[in-house]
Scaffold this motif. Sequence first.
Motif, PDB file in Angstrom:
ATOM      1  N   ARG A 249      77.113  53.432 -15.264  1.00 23.11           N
ATOM      2  CA  ARG A 249      76.876  52.101 -15.820  1.00 23.11           C
ATOM      3  C   ARG A 249      76.150  52.167 -17.168  1.00 23.11           C
ATOM      4  O   ARG A 249      75.715  51.149 -17.701  1.00 23.11           O
ATOM      5  N   LYS A 250      76.007  53.378 -17.690  1.00 22.16           N
ATOM      6  CA  LYS A 250      75.290  53.579 -18.941  1.00 22.16           C
ATOM      7  C   LYS A 250      76.229  54.119 -20.018  1.00 22.16           C
ATOM      8  O   LYS A 250      77.374  54.480 -19.754  1.00 22.16           O
ATOM      9  N   SER A 251      75.712  54.174 -21.244  1.00 22.46           N
ATOM     10  CA  SER A 251      76.451  54.777 -22.347  1.00 22.46           C
ATOM     11  C   SER A 251      76.593  56.288 -22.085  1.00 22.46           C
ATOM     12  O   SER A 251      75.672  56.904 -21.512  1.00 22.46           O
ATOM     13  N   PRO A 252      77.729  56.887 -22.418  1.00 22.98           N
ATOM     14  CA  PRO A 252      78.867  56.354 -23.184  1.00 22.98           C
ATOM     15  C   PRO A 252      79.966  55.724 -22.329  1.00 22.98           C
ATOM     16  O   PRO A 252      80.975  55.277 -22.853  1.00 22.98           O
ATOM     17  N   PHE A 253      79.775  55.683 -20.985  1.00 17.11           N
ATOM     18  CA  PHE A 253      80.805  55.105 -20.112  1.00 17.11           C
ATOM     19  C   PHE A 253      81.051  53.625 -20.411  1.00 17.11           C
ATOM     20  O   PHE A 253      82.155  53.123 -20.237  1.00 17.11           O
ATOM     21  N   THR A 254      79.987  52.929 -20.854  1.00 17.79           N
ATOM     22  CA  THR A 254      80.109  51.480 -21.085  1.00 17.79           C
ATOM     23  C   THR A 254      81.167  51.153 -22.138  1.00 17.79           C
ATOM     24  O   THR A 254      81.709  50.046 -22.140  1.00 17.79           O
ATOM     25  N   ALA A 255      81.468  52.096 -23.014  1.00 21.35           N
ATOM     26  CA  ALA A 255      82.468  51.848 -24.055  1.00 21.35           C
ATOM     27  C   ALA A 255      83.845  51.569 -23.458  1.00 21.35           C
ATOM     28  O   ALA A 255      84.687  50.937 -24.099  1.00 21.35           O
ATOM     29  N   CYS A 256      84.051  52.009 -22.216  1.00 23.87           N
ATOM     30  CA  CYS A 256      85.362  51.868 -21.587  1.00 23.87           C
ATOM     31  C   CYS A 256      85.390  50.812 -20.483  1.00 23.87           C
ATOM     32  O   CYS A 256      86.447  50.499 -19.935  1.00 23.87           O
ATOM     33  N   HIS A 257      84.246  50.237 -20.145  1.00 27.38           N
ATOM     34  CA  HIS A 257      84.174  49.318 -19.005  1.00 27.38           C
ATOM     35  C   HIS A 257      85.130  48.130 -19.129  1.00 27.38           C
ATOM     36  O   HIS A 257      85.721  47.691 -18.137  1.00 27.38           O
ATOM     37  N   SER A 258      85.314  47.632 -20.307  1.00 26.44           N
ATOM     38  CA  SER A 258      86.178  46.468 -20.478  1.00 26.44           C
ATOM     39  C   SER A 258      87.657  46.834 -20.406  1.00 26.44           C
ATOM     40  O   SER A 258      88.511  45.954 -20.254  1.00 26.44           O
ATOM     41  N   THR A 259      87.945  48.123 -20.500  1.00 30.16           N
ATOM     42  CA  THR A 259      89.334  48.593 -20.456  1.00 30.16           C
ATOM     43  C   THR A 259      89.710  49.106 -19.075  1.00 30.16           C
ATOM     44  O   THR A 259      90.765  48.774 -18.535  1.00 30.16           O
ATOM     45  N   VAL A 260      88.843  49.927 -18.486  1.00 28.46           N
ATOM     46  CA  VAL A 260      89.071  50.471 -17.140  1.00 28.46           C
ATOM     47  C   VAL A 260      87.876  50.103 -16.274  1.00 28.46           C
ATOM     48  O   VAL A 260      86.740  50.509 -16.569  1.00 28.46           O
ATOM     49  N   ASP A 261      88.103  49.331 -15.239  1.00 25.64           N
ATOM     50  CA  ASP A 261      87.033  48.852 -14.362  1.00 25.64           C
ATOM     51  C   ASP A 261      86.307  50.037 -13.718  1.00 25.64           C
ATOM     52  O   ASP A 261      86.927  50.917 -13.111  1.00 25.64           O
ATOM     53  N   ILE A 262      84.986  50.057 -13.824  1.00 22.73           N
ATOM     54  CA  ILE A 262      84.180  51.162 -13.308  1.00 22.73           C
ATOM     55  C   ILE A 262      83.835  51.007 -11.835  1.00 22.73           C
ATOM     56  O   ILE A 262      83.419  51.967 -11.174  1.00 22.73           O
ATOM     57  N   THR A 263      84.036  49.836 -11.260  1.00 20.79           N
ATOM     58  CA  THR A 263      83.512  49.509  -9.924  1.00 20.79           C
ATOM     59  C   THR A 263      83.919  50.521  -8.864  1.00 20.79           C
ATOM     60  O   THR A 263      83.067  51.069  -8.152  1.00 20.79           O
ATOM     61  N   GLN A 264      85.224  50.800  -8.719  1.00 17.62           N
ATOM     62  CA  GLN A 264      85.677  51.690  -7.661  1.00 17.62           C
ATOM     63  C   GLN A 264      85.239  53.129  -7.919  1.00 17.62           C
ATOM     64  O   GLN A 264      84.922  53.864  -6.997  1.00 17.62           O
ATOM     65  N   TYR A 265      85.204  53.537  -9.174  1.00 19.71           N
ATOM     66  CA  TYR A 265      84.773  54.895  -9.499  1.00 19.71           C
ATOM     67  C   TYR A 265      83.292  55.084  -9.156  1.00 19.71           C
ATOM     68  O   TYR A 265      82.886  56.155  -8.689  1.00 19.71           O
ATOM     69  N   PHE A 266      82.482  54.038  -9.379  1.00 20.97           N
ATOM     70  CA  PHE A 266      81.071  54.096  -8.999  1.00 20.97           C
ATOM     71  C   PHE A 266      80.950  54.235  -7.484  1.00 20.97           C
ATOM     72  O   PHE A 266      80.173  55.056  -6.981  1.00 20.97           O
ATOM     73  N   LYS A 267      81.723  53.457  -6.732  1.00 25.00           N
ATOM     74  CA  LYS A 267      81.695  53.546  -5.269  1.00 25.00           C
ATOM     75  C   LYS A 267      82.116  54.937  -4.802  1.00 25.00           C
ATOM     76  O   LYS A 267      81.544  55.483  -3.853  1.00 25.00           O
ATOM     77  N   ASP A 268      83.118  55.513  -5.460  1.00 22.90           N
ATOM     78  CA  ASP A 268      83.582  56.852  -5.088  1.00 22.90           C
ATOM     79  C   ASP A 268      82.494  57.893  -5.356  1.00 22.90           C
ATOM     80  O   ASP A 268      82.305  58.838  -4.582  1.00 22.90           O
ATOM     81  N   CYS A 269      81.766  57.722  -6.449  1.00 25.27           N
ATOM     82  CA  CYS A 269      80.669  58.641  -6.765  1.00 25.27           C
ATOM     83  C   CYS A 269      79.581  58.572  -5.699  1.00 25.27           C
ATOM     84  O   CYS A 269      79.094  59.594  -5.219  1.00 25.27           O
ATOM     85  N   VAL A 270      79.214  57.347  -5.296  1.00 26.11           N
ATOM     86  CA  VAL A 270      78.201  57.173  -4.244  1.00 26.11           C
ATOM     87  C   VAL A 270      78.691  57.795  -2.938  1.00 26.11           C
ATOM     88  O   VAL A 270      77.942  58.481  -2.239  1.00 26.11           O
TER      89      VAL A 270
END
Length: 345
Positions: A249-270
């Motif tokens: 949820r931090k930089s540099p990932f935030t640069a792509c959040h509006s293009t590729v939704d991070i939600t499921q990837y965050f859940k997979d990481c957890v």
Amino acid sequence: ESCSCGLYGQIRCGCLDARDQGVTCSGDKIAAVGHDCCAKCVPPSTTCSASGDPHYVTFDEKHYDFQGSCTYTLVKTTDFELRHKNKAGNGVSYNEYCQLVFDSDLFDTRGGSTFQLKDLNSGKTKTASTPFSKYYNEEDYVFCPNGDGCTLYIKGVKVLSYNCARPADVWIHGTYYEKTQGLCGTWDGNQDNEYRDKAGNSVTDVNVFGTSWKASNDDCPNPPDPTDPCEKVSREERNWADQFCSQYRKSPFTACHSTVDITQYFKDCVFDTCVDSSNTDNICETAESYTKACSDAGVPVIGWRTSSFCPLDCPDTMVYKKCGRGCNPTCSDANPPDCQDTCVE
């Protein structure tokens, strides 16, 4: 298809291009000429991946988990089949290697600089060194830059490319739109019909779906029922998983959040961190899958690795680049096919 008379009376035949067939497309579609020589408007390409424990993302971008530990069909078309082997461990499973089946050959790619090439008709197997190319005619061939994966060309067009160095990534040409089967799903723009078993039936149970695509007679157990590993760990361990994965949820990932939704990837990481917080390979595979999806979408995530988050150690004689070429010329292959300047790690 058209034919012409060439040198010394040789007759050469080939497909008419889309323009000659009067096919033009609008929007984000392209006019593609399939191996049947028919031109049509299709999405240019799509990708599928299996990362972590493993977490699948289909061609239509549906996320699901499947913990089977056999050899399964990732994608099957009328021209080829791509399989991958899952390995059981710690209540989940991990992607181990891939196999490409094309024209009675099986390319068994398990990493390194070599792979096994098996003739399915004779049963004979040989070890091939990479980079390696096998031509079936002037326009149909398989190119393997290393032991992690290969690229298939049909009628001179790249139709499939895969790399099974964890995570497993699959790229497929738009020619196969509405023509895919397997764990990568039914590519047709509809996420609601992804779970089609080998018989073509729509099912709701992911284990029934996955098991139906078992591609061999492996002596392997039935996949376990889906569970949440974070329910089996302490609150401190769950908090640690959330804290560790907050990097997403931090930089540099935030640069792509509006293009590729991070939600499921965050859940997979957890999920992966709760399974085994010491297994950083699985945890980092999900980050690699996300950054790959971002790069494919035209938004490279540069510099996401740090000394404390998924550092990458290179072997001797090699250096790490945040944004390098996807392939490089070698002494044995000075001009590898389809080698373009792209931003990849």
